[in-house]
Scaffold this motif. Sequence first.
Motif, mmCIF file in Angstrom:
data_model
loop_
_atom_site.group_PDB
_atom_site.id
_atom_site.type_symbol
_atom_site.label_atom_id
_atom_site.label_comp_id
_atom_site.label_asym_id
_atom_site.label_seq_id
_atom_site.Cartn_x
_atom_site.Cartn_y
_atom_site.Cartn_z
ATOM 1 N N PRO A 279 0.836 -1.212 0.000
ATOM 2 C CA PRO A 279 0.000 0.000 0.000
ATOM 3 C C PRO A 279 0.877 1.272 0.000
ATOM 4 O O PRO A 279 2.051 1.193 0.358
ATOM 5 C CB PRO A 279 -0.778 -0.120 1.309
ATOM 6 N N PHE A 280 0.321 2.430 -0.335
ATOM 7 C CA PHE A 280 -1.058 2.659 -0.740
ATOM 8 C C PHE A 280 -1.030 2.959 -2.222
ATOM 9 O O PHE A 280 -0.209 3.768 -2.660
ATOM 10 C CB PHE A 280 -1.638 3.837 0.041
ATOM 11 N N ASN A 281 -1.919 2.405 -2.972
ATOM 12 C CA ASN A 281 -1.846 2.516 -4.407
ATOM 13 C C ASN A 281 -3.228 2.295 -5.018
ATOM 14 O O ASN A 281 -4.023 1.501 -4.502
ATOM 15 C CB ASN A 281 -0.853 1.468 -4.951
ATOM 16 N N ILE B 160 7.770 2.005 -5.423
ATOM 17 C CA ILE B 160 7.296 3.353 -5.679
ATOM 18 C C ILE B 160 6.980 4.017 -4.340
ATOM 19 O O ILE B 160 6.855 3.344 -3.315
ATOM 20 C CB ILE B 160 6.095 3.339 -6.644
ATOM 21 N N PRO B 161 6.905 5.340 -4.303
ATOM 22 C CA PRO B 161 6.609 6.019 -3.035
ATOM 23 C C PRO B 161 5.246 5.566 -2.493
ATOM 24 O O PRO B 161 4.410 5.062 -3.260
ATOM 25 C CB PRO B 161 6.576 7.487 -3.411
ATOM 26 N N PHE B 162 4.969 5.799 -1.236
ATOM 27 C CA PHE B 162 5.825 6.417 -0.227
ATOM 28 C C PHE B 162 6.251 5.324 0.731
ATOM 29 O O PHE B 162 5.407 4.547 1.172
ATOM 30 C CB PHE B 162 5.042 7.494 0.534
ATOM 31 N N PRO C 215 5.290 1.157 4.450
ATOM 32 C CA PRO C 215 4.514 2.103 3.658
ATOM 33 C C PRO C 215 4.175 3.339 4.489
ATOM 34 O O PRO C 215 3.834 3.229 5.661
ATOM 35 C CB PRO C 215 3.257 1.309 3.296
ATOM 36 N N SER C 216 4.286 4.481 3.871
ATOM 37 C CA SER C 216 4.216 5.762 4.571
ATOM 38 C C SER C 216 3.374 6.731 3.769
ATOM 39 O O SER C 216 2.811 6.377 2.740
ATOM 40 C CB SER C 216 5.636 6.330 4.740
ATOM 41 N N PRO D 170 0.668 5.953 -6.737
ATOM 42 C CA PRO D 170 0.852 5.981 -5.292
ATOM 43 C C PRO D 170 -0.123 6.941 -4.632
ATOM 44 O O PRO D 170 -0.375 8.037 -5.148
ATOM 45 C CB PRO D 170 2.299 6.460 -5.135
ATOM 46 N N PHE E 274 5.970 -4.378 6.499
ATOM 47 C CA PHE E 274 5.723 -5.338 5.424
ATOM 48 C C PHE E 274 7.038 -6.030 5.048
ATOM 49 O O PHE E 274 8.115 -5.532 5.346
ATOM 50 C CB PHE E 274 5.167 -4.634 4.184
#
Lengths: 343, 343
Positions: free
Chosen positions: A155-157, B154-156, B177-178, A177, B189
């Motif tokens: 996550p988060f996507n 990919i971010p974040f 994840p942020s 994202p 994770f």
Amino acid sequence: MSEVKILNAGSLPNIPWQDRPADLKTETPVWRYSENPVLGRNPTPEIARIFNSAVVPWEDGYIAVLRGEQVNGVPYVYLGHSKDGIHWDVEREKVPFTDEDGNPMMPHYAYDPRLVKVEDTYYIIWCGDFHGASIGMAKTKDFKTFTRLENPFIPFNRNAVLFPRKINGTFRLFSRPSDSGHTPFGDIFLSESPDMVFWGKHRHVMGSGGEWWQGVKIGAGAAPIETTEGWLLFYHGVSSTCNGFVYSMGGAILDINEPSKVLYRCANYLLTPEEPYEVSGFVPNVVFPCATLQDGDTGRIAIYYGAADTHVGLAFTTVDSVVNYIKSHSVLHYGDDEAKHNY
Amino acid sequence: MSEVKILNAGSLPNIPWQDRPADLKTETPVWRYSENPVLGRNPTPEIARIFNSAVVPWEDGYIAVLRGEQVNGVPYVYLGHSKDGIHWDVEREKVPFTDEDGNPMMPHYAYDPRLVKVEDTYYIIWCGDFHGASIGMAKTKDFKTFTRLENPFIPFNRNAVLFPRKINGTFRLFSRPSDSGHTPFGDIFLSESPDMVFWGKHRHVMGSGGEWWQGVKIGAGAAPIETTEGWLLFYHGVSSTCNGFVYSMGGAILDINEPSKVLYRCANYLLTPEEPYEVSGFVPNVVFPCATLQDGDTGRIAIYYGAADTHVGLAFTTVDSVVNYIKSHSVLHYGDDEAKHNY
């Protein structure tokens, strides 16, 4: 400019179609189906609304994965069947996702599905819950068994969209994202996979900002269409108002071999909420493209888009008119035209 | 309980060490080095503070990748050299990251580096900018050339920590994840890679919540230590107060073959800000573990942790005492003990 052609799409003579009306006030090369919406409220006793859905040709007609908002308010994915791409029969049962052994493996929820054929397999991609909003995927060859794949990302996507063919031997997937809420930012990224299990070589494709209709966030919409000018991408862009977000549809042309590189990006929206079924509904002011059909012979393109989180709308364009409109109104933003680095 | 042993760590007779003081008021099996901090303000004219840094044995001493906050306020990664793991020489030049062709490829900024040896290669992992906070990686074998790898995600994302060996043939990487700010949530994770390029098979390991010291968010700290009871993980947990976050160190034991499965998770913190250099500084009240050294012969463990975003502290424990403390104070949260699914 020379005529733009669709590549590798084959013939689709029964594509839903109406010619462009002569009396349109706008110059945008996209026009709506006159009998819109094609799907909407209470299609079955279990589903309150259908919107943000994806369609592919199947047998002698079409099949769709539909975002159906259940009467308990939880979104899920349903199948739809149509002879003409316009009139739809909606299945009452949810798509029966399983693990590789055939055991049920249903997402807690699933929304905004896309449906893309690569080689001999159809991939369904949605946004689900993996300790936070993230991308779920499944595959099918017969629309009877639907086998879950590993989630491509943590996550988060949201808004993951697969390319319809491998490029230089690898699958390519757009995504956006996000955060844990109604994300107030968002750029389109591209990721690469040799096997639809492991993903990497992530690249930034393009960001929000610039023109106000896409000032807050953007996200990939329909699977890209291969053309003689590059990959034609319909995407959504979001503007923020004092009363919430407004979702419009934009267009861009990406390099055919390195699609993180943007060649042209239309400064004007191609479709924006105007009609009653777009400006009013569960979420007012949403036009959200999720899929296209295209006919390689004529260059005709039919665009399926969600309208106001309540209906499915249908719009039309031709590859030549839309690509030339994007090119002649193109404004690139900082970094759009670079092969993206790793920083 | 039978004595717990460290596996696959080898001998490290010159590990920094002090015995546990007899007069400690606490029962936690972790104690501080009496001459803390070991690094801190103005180590070179270019660096304002050093904290959140990682150490490995190197030649006849130790080498470190250091988070150095430059005097312009931008964090970067520097090398440190030490004979004893306590007294450090800090290089004045930044770590010279390059692409695969040897061309300079410097991150815009880089913070919270980790340093993990897998087989014959040392991997540096940091948080950098990829159109948003995300994980950067590089590899070296000689600490002279540092070759960038593809960004894994990919971010974040922040707090990526690599396992010190492959498990069932693949690399394993923790991450958290942020969002785009001082993230008010966060779970750990685990992701898997055959080649350090493509990543997938993501699993949820454990979440925040439960005890208040880890109620807001958690993140992996040091590379896991292989023991006869499973992977020993030191991680950070964050509590929210009216005046900001408080970072403490916790401990968990993970299944040796399926480390997304938590066997034991200590309900009590193992180290929490108490000393002046931990409760006061650029960011008050931070204890942030980033690395350990361990001696397989004696079971001694030295823990390097950032203190108040200003200093590097050193703490000690033994594998037997810390594993048994975690086991005897273990409270698992919902889902911790499951092999994690894909939903």
